[in-house]
Design a protein around this motif. Sequence first.
Motif, PDB file in Angstrom:
ATOM      1  N   LYS A   1       0.835  -1.198   0.000  1.00 29.00           N
ATOM      2  CA  LYS A   1       0.000   0.000   0.000  1.00 29.00           C
ATOM      3  C   LYS A   1       0.876   1.256   0.000  1.00 29.00           C
ATOM      4  O   LYS A   1       1.996   1.256   0.513  1.00 29.00           O
ATOM      5  CB  LYS A   1      -0.902   0.023   1.242  1.00 29.00           C
ATOM      6  N   THR A   2       0.354   2.327  -0.559  1.00 29.38           N
ATOM      7  CA  THR A   2       1.049   3.614  -0.489  1.00 29.38           C
ATOM      8  C   THR A   2       0.980   4.143   0.935  1.00 29.38           C
ATOM      9  O   THR A   2       0.200   3.653   1.765  1.00 29.38           O
ATOM     10  CB  THR A   2       0.385   4.633  -1.430  1.00 29.38           C
ATOM     11  N   ALA A   3       1.780   5.153   1.223  1.00 35.68           N
ATOM     12  CA  ALA A   3       1.790   5.738   2.571  1.00 35.68           C
ATOM     13  C   ALA A   3       0.397   6.225   2.953  1.00 35.68           C
ATOM     14  O   ALA A   3      -0.039   6.090   4.102  1.00 35.68           O
ATOM     15  CB  ALA A   3       2.797   6.885   2.628  1.00 35.68           C
TER      16      ALA A   3
ATOM     17  N   THR B   1       4.000  10.724  -5.084  1.00 31.11           N
ATOM     18  CA  THR B   1       3.568  11.688  -4.066  1.00 31.11           C
ATOM     19  C   THR B   1       2.119  11.466  -3.654  1.00 31.11           C
ATOM     20  O   THR B   1       1.274  11.084  -4.471  1.00 31.11           O
ATOM     21  CB  THR B   1       3.703  13.135  -4.579  1.00 31.11           C
ATOM     22  N   THR B   2       1.851  11.732  -2.389  1.00 28.87           N
ATOM     23  CA  THR B   2       0.482  11.629  -1.873  1.00 28.87           C
ATOM     24  C   THR B   2      -0.415  12.665  -2.523  1.00 28.87           C
ATOM     25  O   THR B   2      -1.598  12.417  -2.771  1.00 28.87           O
ATOM     26  CB  THR B   2       0.479  11.807  -0.346  1.00 28.87           C
ATOM     27  N   GLU B   3       0.161  13.840  -2.827  1.00 30.20           N
ATOM     28  CA  GLU B   3      -0.622  14.916  -3.440  1.00 30.20           C
ATOM     29  C   GLU B   3      -1.226  14.465  -4.775  1.00 30.20           C
ATOM     30  O   GLU B   3      -2.418  14.679  -5.047  1.00 30.20           O
ATOM     31  CB  GLU B   3       0.246  16.165  -3.653  1.00 30.20           C
TER      32      GLU B   3
ATOM     33  N   ARG C   1      -4.506   0.874  -5.675  1.00 34.82           N
ATOM     34  CA  ARG C   1      -4.803  -0.336  -4.913  1.00 34.82           C
ATOM     35  C   ARG C   1      -3.537  -0.906  -4.300  1.00 34.82           C
ATOM     36  O   ARG C   1      -3.548  -1.393  -3.182  1.00 34.82           O
ATOM     37  CB  ARG C   1      -5.464  -1.398  -5.808  1.00 34.82           C
ATOM     38  N   CYS C   2      -2.435  -0.866  -5.041  1.00 39.07           N
ATOM     39  CA  CYS C   2      -1.164  -1.317  -4.485  1.00 39.07           C
ATOM     40  C   CYS C   2      -0.036  -1.026  -5.465  1.00 39.07           C
ATOM     41  O   CYS C   2      -0.262  -0.737  -6.639  1.00 39.07           O
ATOM     42  CB  CYS C   2      -1.192  -2.814  -4.150  1.00 39.07           C
ATOM     43  N   ILE C   3       1.172  -1.094  -4.920  1.00 43.69           N
ATOM     44  CA  ILE C   3       2.378  -1.138  -5.728  1.00 43.69           C
ATOM     45  C   ILE C   3       2.717  -2.617  -5.848  1.00 43.69           C
ATOM     46  O   ILE C   3       3.091  -3.251  -4.860  1.00 43.69           O
ATOM     47  CB  ILE C   3       3.526  -0.375  -5.053  1.00 43.69           C
ATOM     48  N   PRO C   4       2.519  -3.233  -7.008  1.00 47.55           N
ATOM     49  CA  PRO C   4       2.654  -4.696  -7.120  1.00 47.55           C
ATOM     50  C   PRO C   4       4.039  -5.192  -6.717  1.00 47.55           C
ATOM     51  O   PRO C   4       5.056  -4.566  -7.046  1.00 47.55           O
ATOM     52  CB  PRO C   4       2.380  -4.965  -8.605  1.00 47.55           C
ATOM     53  N   LEU C   5       4.064  -6.289  -5.985  1.00 49.13           N
ATOM     54  CA  LEU C   5       5.330  -6.905  -5.622  1.00 49.13           C
ATOM     55  C   LEU C   5       5.898  -7.649  -6.824  1.00 49.13           C
ATOM     56  O   LEU C   5       5.163  -8.212  -7.625  1.00 49.13           O
ATOM     57  CB  LEU C   5       5.128  -7.882  -4.464  1.00 49.13           C
ATOM     58  N   GLY C   6       7.211  -7.659  -6.916  1.00 50.41           N
ATOM     59  CA  GLY C   6       7.859  -8.430  -7.967  1.00 50.41           C
ATOM     60  C   GLY C   6       7.943  -7.737  -9.303  1.00 50.41           C
ATOM     61  O   GLY C   6       8.496  -8.289 -10.255  1.00 50.41           O
TER      62      GLY C   6
ATOM     63  N   ARG D   1       5.143   1.485 -12.216  1.00 55.55           N
ATOM     64  CA  ARG D   1       3.698   1.494 -12.449  1.00 55.55           C
ATOM     65  C   ARG D   1       2.998   0.960 -11.204  1.00 55.55           C
ATOM     66  O   ARG D   1       3.486   0.036 -10.550  1.00 55.55           O
ATOM     67  CB  ARG D   1       3.330   0.619 -13.657  1.00 55.55           C
ATOM     68  N   VAL D   2       1.856   1.533 -10.909  1.00 53.77           N
ATOM     69  CA  VAL D   2       1.033   1.068  -9.790  1.00 53.77           C
ATOM     70  C   VAL D   2      -0.345   0.719 -10.312  1.00 53.77           C
ATOM     71  O   VAL D   2      -0.713   1.103 -11.436  1.00 53.77           O
ATOM     72  CB  VAL D   2       0.941   2.131  -8.677  1.00 53.77           C
TER      73      VAL D   2
END
Length: 493
Positions: A214-216, A447-449, A463-468, A486-487
Amino acid sequence: MAKELKDLTKRADNYSQWYNELVVKADLAEQSAVRGCMVIKPYGYAIWEKMQRRLDDMFKETGVQNAYFPLLIPKSFLSKEADHVKGFAKECAVVTHYRLKTDPEGKGVIVDPEAKLEEELIIRPTSETIIWNTFRNWIKSYRDLPLLINQWCNVFRWEMRTRLFLRTAEFLWQEGHTAHATAEEAQAKAEEMLNIYADFAEKCMAIPVVKGVKTANERFAGALETYTIEAMMQDGKALQSGTSHFLGQNFAKAFDVKFIDKNNKLDYVWATSWGVSTRLMGALIMTHSDDNGLVLPPALAPIQVVIVPIYKSSEQLATIDAKVAPIVENLKKRGISVKYDNADNKRPGFKFADYELKGVPVRLVLGPKDIENGTIEVMRRDTLEKQSVAFDGIEDYVDHLLDEIQANIYDKALKLRESKTYKVDTWEDFQAQIEKGGFILAPWDGTTETELKIKELTKATIRCIPLGCEDEEGKDMLTGKPSHRRVIFARNY
């Protein structure tokens, strides 16, 4: 078609309404007298019990033990970890008094104003605080670590917009809480539990998932890192289906949980927490079911095989009963849950539609002509295909068919996800694609912004930063700033 199904909304017409109706018509759950809370009915609870058993076994194989902690948490506990209380403050239900009394005006009962608590109690929205206050008494030395605890319980979070299973004020879940001597051990545990959730989702629920971070902005309140599995529903929306959190030393410091390490030095322990909830029931329904009702993976179906007799006389029924009895016994010996429905208060056609609605994976039908021919009719719920099969050896056939159905519904869900996953590089393409649904792999400047601006403009979240996934240099589709990966963006439940 049975009466219950005549008015079931089609998915293509209104997916949300289809879901709401199906939960009720399939006898899974219903609204309760308490706003935002649900009654889970026996059939729905039977599915949840199967989920519990599978997951509980998987947890225990890693050394986790079950315990139970109080429902009520002192308000002061929630003030000890600033990010945690900030994350849950608006969702907390507060207990202020400990007694009722008879209304002197004869209008039932009222809260006794003399029974005000010295300190308000919070109905647990999650249990980190009460558990870490307890861990302080359990952990003194490195010999007490790792401490691996899970509890199955209910939690309560005020929700204004509710939907059965997907979002209710009270829901059932498991929450794991672990303490470790090093950051590396805690990090490894958080990742291990994420992998357990992913294995359960794919092998038992037949739901393909994406594992990611997950992002911050989307992290669990109080966590340093949150890992997630994300599933795609048939309408292209995402559903977060399990999370695992690396909590660092935040809760250990908040509740003064220290240990003496092997070098005789005092240090704070490192922590994880992880959980899944009855939201998985919603994922199961929306991933596999169709316009005829539920489609359940055999691994989680309360009834895996139903047998329905076709007869005109009691003599014919007695003959069928005798033929069916050894089938039932042999299937049960294989660990297959089977129901022989020879009740005479419902017509066969009603039974067919009812079991179809409830997603029973395999239906067997046996009548006098089948007995003469040495065959039995088999229908598989995933494809609705029917065929006559030799009566002899039917147990082997059904056993293999259940495995085939489990694999087929997973493959179908995977193909859908693949067909609705897109790579997008420009803001114009993103705006057009997000309206069609699906997972969008797009560059993000980190960035969160920017993340919040995209959510404001499109209602899509990361939704997520994919693992791998390997780093990929590019430009953020909205700001044009450099992007290194890419996310996954999607609209979600």
